[in-house]
Design a protein around this motif. Structure first.
Motif, PDB file in Angstrom:
ATOM      1  N   ALA A   1       5.868 -15.882   3.600  1.00 26.60           N
ATOM      2  CA  ALA A   1       4.714 -15.105   4.013  1.00 26.60           C
ATOM      3  C   ALA A   1       4.650 -13.725   3.199  1.00 26.60           C
ATOM      4  N   LEU A   2       3.624 -13.553   2.607  1.00 26.19           N
ATOM      5  CA  LEU A   2       3.375 -12.195   2.011  1.00 26.19           C
ATOM      6  C   LEU A   2       2.376 -11.472   2.781  1.00 26.19           C
ATOM      7  N   THR A   3       2.549 -10.246   3.194  1.00 25.02           N
ATOM      8  CA  THR A   3       1.690  -9.461   4.070  1.00 25.02           C
ATOM      9  C   THR A   3       1.058  -8.138   3.183  1.00 25.02           C
ATOM     10  N   ALA A   4      -0.122  -8.117   3.214  1.00 26.66           N
ATOM     11  CA  ALA A   4      -1.049  -6.930   2.828  1.00 26.66           C
ATOM     12  C   ALA A   4      -1.162  -6.032   3.932  1.00 26.66           C
ATOM     13  N   TYR A   5      -0.626  -4.799   3.797  1.00 29.19           N
ATOM     14  CA  TYR A   5      -0.978  -3.822   5.314  1.00 29.19           C
ATOM     15  C   TYR A   5      -1.493  -2.537   4.594  1.00 29.19           C
ATOM     16  N   SER A   6      -2.363  -1.928   5.347  1.00 25.77           N
ATOM     17  CA  SER A   6      -3.208  -0.650   5.009  1.00 25.77           C
ATOM     18  C   SER A   6      -3.477  -0.168   6.297  1.00 25.77           C
ATOM     19  N   ALA A   7      -3.291   1.324   6.339  1.00 24.35           N
ATOM     20  CA  ALA A   7      -3.785   2.123   7.625  1.00 24.35           C
ATOM     21  C   ALA A   7      -5.047   2.068   7.634  1.00 24.35           C
ATOM     22  N   SER A   8      -5.739   1.828   8.859  1.00 25.18           N
ATOM     23  CA  SER A   8      -7.030   2.022   9.293  1.00 25.18           C
ATOM     24  C   SER A   8      -7.737   3.356   8.933  1.00 25.18           C
ATOM     25  N   GLY A   9      -8.856   3.471   8.341  1.00 28.88           N
ATOM     26  CA  GLY A   9      -9.319   4.652   7.953  1.00 28.88           C
ATOM     27  C   GLY A   9      -9.197   5.537   7.143  1.00 28.88           C
ATOM     28  N   ASN A  10      -8.085   5.439   6.155  1.00 26.48           N
ATOM     29  CA  ASN A  10      -7.596   6.216   5.103  1.00 26.48           C
ATOM     30  C   ASN A  10      -8.198   5.814   3.409  1.00 26.48           C
ATOM     31  N   GLY A  11      -9.191   4.582   3.419  1.00 24.31           N
ATOM     32  CA  GLY A  11      -9.889   4.400   2.251  1.00 24.31           C
ATOM     33  C   GLY A  11      -8.814   3.724   1.164  1.00 24.31           C
TER      34      GLY A  11
END
Length: 454
Positions: free
Chosen positions: A378-388
């Motif tokens: 499984a490859l996961t892309a994760y980004s913090a919410s609201g930081n653009g």
């Protein structure tokens, strides 16, 4: 007379002659008042869309011994919404049954998958005295149907076999064409996990697409048979337990669609592979060090490199730029190893069978019985919410073959791309590009790519 003089032309003479020819042609055109013309009208033109109608016939059976006997059901699922429930009560060790599904794709060939959005859900439904002696977990209340969610053991006790099959008019029964991947001890719980990532249904054609039927009653492609049995060796731990599971068929046109993406391969949040991982790898746009980092088993006590793009504070992953990665499980070495390489820097766990990260316990179990013949990725892309910042994982290949789909991205929270059943005979190599869209100044420790192996 000199022949050369008779046929000789200077550059000026040649250009002048060509000019006169052009003028003469133009003059001839001026003498024409109108071109001959005619007009034919084509009216009432229509383009009629073809049909792609998925219809699934089903036939089910069960054998519950002398007391409850045997029986079954049959019918057709067609339309939106449309479903069917296969319900049995008082299931005991020794009971068995079969579910047969015969898809028909009317008018046009199609890529076909069978999958599940929720998998199997077990229920404890309270415990009798004999069950409590064998199973101390306890959950739910006896007499309250499907109570104590997540605590039962029934799906882990039912053995299943999945195969391509066809109806034999002579025996009036279904015969196996070929079995699908049915590892020893394959359970309903295992099948439900696999269905969350979808099975591609091989239609038996050169391309693998499911062949078209001329109408809803003509069977062209293979059927799917799911045979189940609750072994007599199963004990009191399943008393009063129940299990619910669902699955669905999905068809997509083949024409002009040579490389279709599985509709079950991606999703919001984390894949079940990540929750049940043997080990994991990560690439962080900006780690806790303030620099770009890569890890196997996470940071301390995992194996990590904090200087992937330099040793100075702020040496993070470059923004808006594809960065290649290579993740490997090397089964050719003894013991097997795991590595992640980015920008010429590599982190390695030198033994993925000892349950540690180079001697340090991490909580990841690894494969202490040896790397299995197949693993799930499984490859996961994760980004913090609201930081653009958007994390993009793209151009993914596994053992040299493109994943389908080959990209996953997130601009807030987690999105996953699941690739189940990867053959480990010659090892596992996952390659691709990771890209962090946005501004480097907006990176947080919550902008990362993860690669999990189960």
């Amino acid at each position: 007379m000199d022949d050369n003089n008779n046929f000789g032309l200077s550059r000026r003479q040649m250009l002048g002659g060509l000019g006169m020819i052009g003028v003469a042609s133009a003059g001839a055109g001026l003498g024409t008042t109108a071109y001959f013309s005619d007009e034919e009208s084509f009216t009432d033109n229509t383009l009629t869309a073809g049909e792609l109608d998925l219809i699934v016939d089903y036939e089910t059976s069960y054998d519950q011994g002398n007391r409850l006997g045997s029986g079954g059901d049959s019918g057709t699922i067609n339309g939106m919404p449309s479903d069917y429930s296969y319900e049995l009560s008082d299931v005991k060790p020794g009971d068995s049954g079969q579910l047969v599904f015969c898809p028909k794709v009317v008018d046009n060939p199609a890529w076909l998958w069978i999958g599940s959005e929720s998998g199997a859900i077990d229920y404890e439904n309270g415990q009798t005295e004999p069950e409590a002696e064998d199973d101390a977990t306890g959950a739910g209340t006896i007499g309250s149907p499907n109570d104590g969610e997540g605590e039962g053991e029934l799906s882990e006790s039912i053995l299943v076999t999945v195969s391509y099959c066809e109806y034999d008019t002579e025996t009036e029964d279904y015969t196996v064409i070929r079995e699908m991947n049915n590892p020893e001890g394959y359970t309903l719980a295992d099948l439900a996990d696999d269905l969350e990532f979808g099975f591609f249904v091989d239609g038996g054609t050169d391309s693998g697409a499911y062949p078209p039927s001329e109408d809803g009653s003509t069977q062209q492609g293979p059927c799917l048979c799911i045979d189940w049995v609750l072994p007599t060796e199963v004990g009191n731990e399943i008393q009063t337990d129940a299990v619910e599971f669902d699955f669905e068929f999905y068809a997509e046109q083949e024409r002009h669609n040579a490389n279709p993406a599985s509709p079950y391969a991606t999703g919001d949040g984390f894949s079940s592979i990540s929750f049940e991982k043997a080990l994991n790898m990560q690439a962080l746009a900006r780690g806790g060090s303030g620099r770009g980092e890569i890890q196997v088993h996470g940071d301390s006590p995992g194996v990590e490199d904090q200087d992937v793009f330099g040793s100075n504070l702020g040496d993070v992953f470059p923004a808006n730029q594809d960065v290649g990665f290579v993740a490997q499980i090397d089964t050719g070495s003894s013991p097997a190893t795991a590595s992640l390489e980015i920008n010429g820097r590599t982190v390695v766990d030198t033994d993925v069978t000892d349950g540690t990260a180079n001697g340090s316990a991490t909580g990841d179990p690894e494969w202490q019985g040896g790397v299995p013949s197949t693993v799930d990725v499984a490859l996961t892309a994760y980004s913090a919410s609201g930081n653009g910042v958007e994390t993009v994982v793209k151009d993914v290949q596994v053992n040299g073959s493109p994943a389908s789909p080959s990209m996953v991205s997130s601009s807030g929270g987690a999105m996953y791309l699941a690739i189940p059943g990867v053959d480990t005979t010659t090892g596992v190599t996952v390659t691709g590009n990771v890209r962090f869209e946005g501004s480097e100044g907006d990176y947080t420790t919550q902008d990362w790519m993860g690669i999990d192996f189960r």
